[in-house]
Design a protein around this motif. Structure first.
Motif, PDB file in Angstrom:
ATOM      1  N   HIS A   3      43.643  55.882  29.457  1.00  0.00           N
ATOM      2  CA  HIS A   3      42.219  56.002  29.369  1.00  0.00           C
ATOM      3  C   HIS A   3      41.852  57.503  29.025  1.00  0.00           C
ATOM      4  CE1 HIS A   3      38.031  55.565  30.734  1.00  0.00           C
ATOM      5  NE2 HIS A   3      38.397  54.110  30.794  1.00  0.00           N
ATOM      6  N   PRO A   4      40.647  57.558  28.372  1.00  0.00           N
ATOM      7  CA  PRO A   4      40.360  58.702  27.978  1.00  0.00           C
ATOM      8  C   PRO A   4      39.798  59.598  29.037  1.00  0.00           C
ATOM      9  CG  PRO A   4      38.720  57.323  27.217  1.00  0.00           C
ATOM     10  CD  PRO A   4      39.999  56.434  27.495  1.00  0.00           C
ATOM     11  N   GLN A   5      39.523  58.959  30.090  1.00  0.00           N
ATOM     12  CA  GLN A   5      39.156  59.880  31.498  1.00  0.00           C
ATOM     13  C   GLN A   5      39.938  59.572  32.590  1.00  0.00           C
ATOM     14  OE1 GLN A   5      36.098  61.557  31.382  1.00  0.00           O
ATOM     15  NE2 GLN A   5      35.659  60.789  29.347  1.00  0.00           N
ATOM     16  N   ASP A   6      40.357  60.915  33.036  1.00  0.00           N
ATOM     17  CA  ASP A   6      41.475  60.772  33.807  1.00  0.00           C
ATOM     18  C   ASP A   6      41.188  60.208  35.226  1.00  0.00           C
ATOM     19  OD1 ASP A   6      43.288  62.131  32.231  1.00  0.00           O
ATOM     20  OD2 ASP A   6      42.677  64.252  32.986  1.00  0.00           O
ATOM     21  N   GLU A   7      39.913  60.280  35.679  1.00  0.00           N
ATOM     22  CA  GLU A   7      39.568  59.640  37.095  1.00  0.00           C
ATOM     23  C   GLU A   7      39.580  58.114  36.962  1.00  0.00           C
ATOM     24  OE1 GLU A   7      37.655  61.810  35.115  1.00  0.00           O
ATOM     25  OE2 GLU A   7      37.925  63.638  36.528  1.00  0.00           O
ATOM     26  N   ASP A   8      39.203  57.577  35.777  1.00  0.00           N
ATOM     27  CA  ASP A   8      39.335  55.893  35.510  1.00  0.00           C
ATOM     28  C   ASP A   8      40.946  55.449  35.595  1.00  0.00           C
ATOM     29  OD1 ASP A   8      36.547  55.933  35.456  1.00  0.00           O
ATOM     30  OD2 ASP A   8      36.494  55.775  33.542  1.00  0.00           O
ATOM     31  N   ARG A   9      41.593  56.532  34.889  1.00  0.00           N
ATOM     32  CA  ARG A   9      43.150  56.132  34.926  1.00  0.00           C
ATOM     33  C   ARG A   9      43.709  56.049  36.175  1.00  0.00           C
ATOM     34  NH1 ARG A   9      47.122  59.758  33.910  1.00  0.00           N
ATOM     35  NH2 ARG A   9      45.778  61.334  33.447  1.00  0.00           N
ATOM     36  N   TRP A  10      43.395  57.172  36.854  1.00  0.00           N
ATOM     37  CA  TRP A  10      43.940  57.450  38.492  1.00  0.00           C
ATOM     38  C   TRP A  10      43.484  56.188  39.198  1.00  0.00           C
ATOM     39  CZ3 TRP A  10      41.959  63.104  38.105  1.00  0.00           C
ATOM     40  CH2 TRP A  10      43.097  63.671  37.410  1.00  0.00           C
ATOM     41  N   THR A  11      42.079  55.647  38.939  1.00  0.00           N
ATOM     42  CA  THR A  11      41.562  54.457  40.148  1.00  0.00           C
ATOM     43  C   THR A  11      42.446  53.416  39.651  1.00  0.00           C
ATOM     44  OG1 THR A  11      39.474  55.780  40.064  1.00  0.00           O
ATOM     45  CG2 THR A  11      39.688  53.404  40.414  1.00  0.00           C
ATOM     46  N   ALA A  12      42.673  53.177  38.292  1.00  0.00           N
ATOM     47  CA  ALA A  12      43.585  52.181  37.922  1.00  0.00           C
ATOM     48  C   ALA A  12      44.843  51.820  38.668  1.00  0.00           C
ATOM     49  CB  ALA A  12      43.320  51.893  36.263  1.00  0.00           C
ATOM     50  N   VAL A  13      45.286  53.011  38.418  1.00  0.00           N
ATOM     51  CA  VAL A  13      47.018  53.346  38.850  1.00  0.00           C
ATOM     52  C   VAL A  13      46.980  53.009  40.426  1.00  0.00           C
ATOM     53  CG1 VAL A  13      48.738  54.961  39.334  1.00  0.00           C
ATOM     54  CG2 VAL A  13      47.632  54.870  37.062  1.00  0.00           C
TER      55      VAL A  13
END
Length: 440
Positions: free
Chosen positions: A307-317
């Motif tokens: 994801h281009p936004q790290d916060e969204d990626r971490w939330t997904a993980v």
């Protein structure tokens, strides 16, 4: 207007086609310089890279560039500016390939860079005769794919001074270290500090095929990258209880690791489909049973989240980890996970990208798409030192890392026209050049 709907601003359509065809032909000639006949495979400092350096080096010299190969095996060609300390623009991409690659991934960006210098030198000779107020350095990075040493970006890491002793000690399957590979190629790893980019460098531009289907789906030749997506790579191991498929009833007496993982995989797809910008992939799976009449007691799967936004990626993980535990617990199973890569997103320079975007609109008559790169590129490494931008060319069929990978001549011409317009802007607008150079 081309058949694809892309307008190309050029005074000579025949010359434009010839220019694009020449670039494509050079890329296909380079694809024949390979370690494996019948396909294109060229890893870090493989013997065939000598031929690549000779082929492109000759063209660099013919264009008036000072050519050399640095201690990391990067091919570099410098067109000096009007003064010895003129600000320097880097244009580049990588010369290595994956196994059984296509002809354009990486290499196209280097060939385009050399072509832009050829065109600018010819334009200077035909007009003022005055050198550019900035220098142009074209770089063909020796390694980006990570095939030989399971470590990508060796070439660009060298140019920012981060090819350290730990990396140099890594070995390939034959036990050859990165440092030894450099020596075997006829270079000296002790000279790596001289490979670091010049202090006058103010920016980096990379031309690259998209390697995806977005531009084609939008009917566009070009896209300007706003960010390179951050990525997380993990391994999940679901452990249940292997048992007889016929004698173990459905329900709480059955502890099926594969069923737990399957529910988790479907949830990954559902969540990603409902989260803009997120891509999540279970790419490799392995069941321990290996038989049709045995309940899987162990199931291993990889997970790739970007994801281009790290916060969204971490939330997904976090969600995927929690859901894996829930799915396993519901079947009396357990799950363990580990992370192999947690790479932050890298935004491209907004000012440099905007200049490229406006240059593309003027040169082609078509506004390029803002697009996020889901794949990593040398630009994400170089961006640690200087502002960086990427221009994507459409990938027909979304195909890349494949022998059938192609580019369209009109798209190549659009990229050349964009690059030339960008360079002319920096040449003619000294205030703009000074502002961009100060961004470093």
């Amino acid at each position: 207007m081309s058949e694809s709907g892309t307008h190309i601003a050029t005074s000579s359509p025949a010359a434009a086609v010839t220019r694009a065809d020449r670039i494509i032909r050079r890329c296909r000639d380079l694809a024949l310089m390979t370690e494996i006949e019948g396909g294109t495979t060229r890893t870090f400092l493989a013997p065939s890279m000598h031929r690549v350096h000779t082929f492109l080096g000759n063209r660099m010299r013919a264009a008036g560039m000072q050519m050399y190969v640095d201690a990391a095996g990067n091919l570099r060609g410098l067109l000096p500016g009007a003064t010895p300390n003129a600000p320097r623009l880097l244009i580049g991409s990588h010369l290595d390939t994956v196994v059984n690659s296509g002809a354009f991934d990486g290499v196209l960006g280097v060939v385009l860079g050399v072509t832009l210098v050829e065109e600018m030198v010819a334009e200077i000779a035909a007009t003022s005769g005055q050198p550019l107020p900035f220098a142009i350095e074209v770089v063909g990075f020796s390694e980006e794919e990570g095939v030989r040493f399971a470590k990508p970006f060796l070439g660009s890491l060298a140019i920012i001074g981060e090819l350290d002793e730990t990396i140099l000690a890594r070995t390939d399957r034959a036990g050859v270290s990165v440092a030894d590979a450099i020596r075997n190629f006829g270079l000296d790893p002790e000279e790596l500090p001289t490979a670091i980019m010049d202090d006058t460098t103010f920016g980096y531009i990379e031309f690259h095929i998209e390697q995806g289907p977005v531009l084609e789906s939008e009917g566009l030749a070009l896209g300007v990258v706003d960010a390179i997506a951050g990525q997380t790579r993990m391994e999940f191991i679901f452990t249940g209880q292997a048992n007889h498929a016929g004698t173990t009833p459905m329900g709480p007496l059955r502890h099926d690791a594969l069923a737990a993982a399957a529910q988790w995989v479907v949830e990954i797809e559902r969540y990603a489909n409902n989260t803009p910008g997120l891509v999540a992939t279970v790419g490799k799976v392995e069941s321990s049973s290996g038989a049709g009449n045995v309940i899987a007691g162990k199931f291993t799967a990889t997970l790739d989240v970007r994801h281009p936004q790290d916060e969204d990626r971490w939330t997904a993980v976090d969600h995927f980890i929690a859901y894996a535990h829930e799915s396993a617990a519901a079947r009396g199973a357990i799950v363990a996970c580990s992370t192999s890569i947690d790479q932050s997103a890298v935004p491209m320079c907004s000012d440099l990208s905007a200049l490229i975007k406006s240059a593309a609109a003027r040169a082609t008559g078509q506004d390029p798409l803002w697009i996020t790169s889901g794949a990593g590129h040398d630009a994400m490494i170089v961006a640690r030192r200087v502002p960086a931008a990427i221009l994507f060319l459409r990938s027909p069929g979304g195909l890349s890392h494949h022998p059938d990978e192609i580019v369209l001549p009109e798209d190549v011409e659009a990229a050349v026209a964009t690059g030339l317009e960008f360079l002319r802007t920096l040449r003619d607008d000294r205030a703009m050049l000074e502002r961009v150079a100060r961004r470093r």
